[in-house]
Write an enzyme that holds these catalytic residues in place. Structure first.
Site, PDB file in Angstrom:
ATOM      1  CB  CYS A 199      -1.617   4.203   7.897  1.00  0.00           C
ATOM      2  SG  CYS A 199      -2.743   4.774   6.593  1.00  0.00           S
ATOM      3  CB  CYS A 204     -15.777  -7.350   5.822  1.00  0.00           C
ATOM      4  SG  CYS A 204     -17.209  -7.065   6.891  1.00  0.00           S
ATOM      5  CB  CYS A 257      -1.050   0.172   8.196  1.00  0.00           C
ATOM      6  SG  CYS A 257      -1.754  -1.082   7.090  1.00  0.00           S
ATOM      7  CB  CYS A 312      -0.902   0.015   1.228  1.00  0.00           C
ATOM      8  SG  CYS A 312      -1.999   1.462   1.289  1.00  0.00           S
ATOM      9  CB  CYS A 347     -18.742  -5.101   4.383  1.00  0.00           C
ATOM     10  SG  CYS A 347     -17.872  -3.633   5.002  1.00  0.00           S
ATOM     11  CB  CYS A 356     -18.631   0.016   7.965  1.00  0.00           C
ATOM     12  SG  CYS A 356     -17.596  -0.822   9.191  1.00  0.00           S
ATOM     13  NE  ARG A 366     -18.011  -5.406  12.917  1.00  0.00           N
ATOM     14  CZ  ARG A 366     -18.385  -4.644  11.892  1.00  0.00           C
ATOM     15  NH1 ARG A 366     -17.578  -3.729  11.415  1.00  0.00           N
ATOM     16  NH2 ARG A 366     -19.569  -4.807  11.361  1.00  0.00           N
TER      17      ARG A 366
END
Length: 332
Positions: free
Chosen positions: A55, A95, A58, A51, A126, A186, A258
């Site tokens: 972040c 998901c 991550c 990616c 999702c 979400c 969640r």
């Protein structure tokens, strides 16, 4: 129209005594939900690693040296097998996550095909795939996508210390595109990044003051992943995490809250207190994208101890009368 929250109002909630806060959250939770029912979702990484975002929490960022195994987009057949297993295990929602900065138009047909095929299995869909523009969101909606996950992560002010490759407003724009297309939102965040109580309050304000509040709100506890800039961050006190759940429940009364990343490190007592504070959804399965999660066996053992049931279809109508606008067909 839901309440408009201010920083003063939210800070007062965080300042409440723990027991008073729990009592308030539990009363609100019972008003809108059956407290003994937990919604179950399963998460699968359909494209892992490389990616371009930075972040700091991550493991999938190409900027950090972690032990994450890199995988290209996986075959549709494998995804369908995983979806069928998830449904058989008791999940209501499947998901799928891809480590992209933004969706590429060339991948839309692939995504549309997956959505349509999984819908035929009889489980909700999702996706979390990075930024989405208006046109792409409409195509995903037309294919039948039920939910789209796009977390805000933290407050607008603290965000710059965690991510520099994507602006906060970019995330808000994606959420608005999703909502405008008719896909359920979400969106949640992470605590343990080094943020202050005020940052946590401001994150919840951003979510609660959206035109349409998120239907699902994942609250993550930072997983200290080796090789990421935050690998040595201080572990969050369980009471601070439970307090975050309780405030979330009070502010977004009809949303599903969640327990997400970090649950594998929580003992049974902490999880039980989170359910009392208003959490009523979990990810089911041994893995969350690239981080560990509790085993189904371990979760079922806890559910049995607490007298909690996984979401059952016959329970929907009982709750639906109280929150009609949140429901359609299958359970959330």
């Amino acid at each position: 129209m839901h309440n408009i929250w201010t920083i003063d109002k939210v800070k007062k909630l965080f300042d409440k005594s723990f027991l008073d806060l729990m009592y308030k959250a539990q009363k609100i939770h019972r008003k809108h939900f059956d407290p003994n029912i937990i919604q179950i979702s399963t998460l699968l990484s359909i494209k892992t690693g490389l990616c371009p975002e930075d972040c700091k929490y991550c493991s999938q960022s190409s900027r950090y040296k972690t032990n994450t195994k890199i995988n290209k987009l996986i075959d549709t057949k494998k995804i369908l097998i995983a979806a069928k297993k998830a449904k058989k295990a008791g999940s209501q929602r499947f998901c799928m996550g891809a480590a992209w900065s933004n969706i590429n138009d060339r991948d839309i047909p692939y995504l549309e095909n997956i959505i349509k095929k999984i819908k035929k299995i009889g489980i909700e869909t999702c996706m979390t795939l990075g930024g989405v523009n208006n046109k792409q969101a409409k195509k995903l909606a037309k294919a039948g996508l039920d939910f789209y996950n796009h977390n805000l992560d933290t407050s607008p002010k603290f965000y710059k210390k965690i991510i520099t490759t994507r602006k906060y407003q970019d995330r808000i724009d994606t959420i608005n595109n999703i909502s405008n297309a008719g896909i359920k939102i979400c969106s949640g965040g992470i605590i343990g990044l080094g943020e202050s109580i005020e940052d946590r309050a401001n994150l919840l304000i951003q979510l609660a003051n959206l035109k349409k509040q998120p239907t699902s709100i994942p609250i993550n506890m930072l997983v200290n992943i080796k090789g990421t800039p935050l690998e040595k961050n201080k572990i969050i006190d369980p009471f601070d995490f439970i307090r975050m759940i309780a405030v979330t429940r009070i502010m977004m009364q009809k949303s599903y809250v969640r327990l997400s990343a970090g649950r594998e490190k929580m003992n049974e007592q902490t999880q039980a207190m989170c359910f009392m504070a208003g959490a009523n959804s979990i990810f089911y399965g041994c893995k969350l994208l690239t981080t560990k999660n509790n085993s189904q066996k371990k979760d079922n053992k806890l559910f049995n101890k607490l007298g909690i049931n996984k979401y059952k279809k016959q329970k929907i109508k009982k709750i639906e009368k109280k929150t009609k606008t949140l429901y359609y067909n299958a359970a959330l």
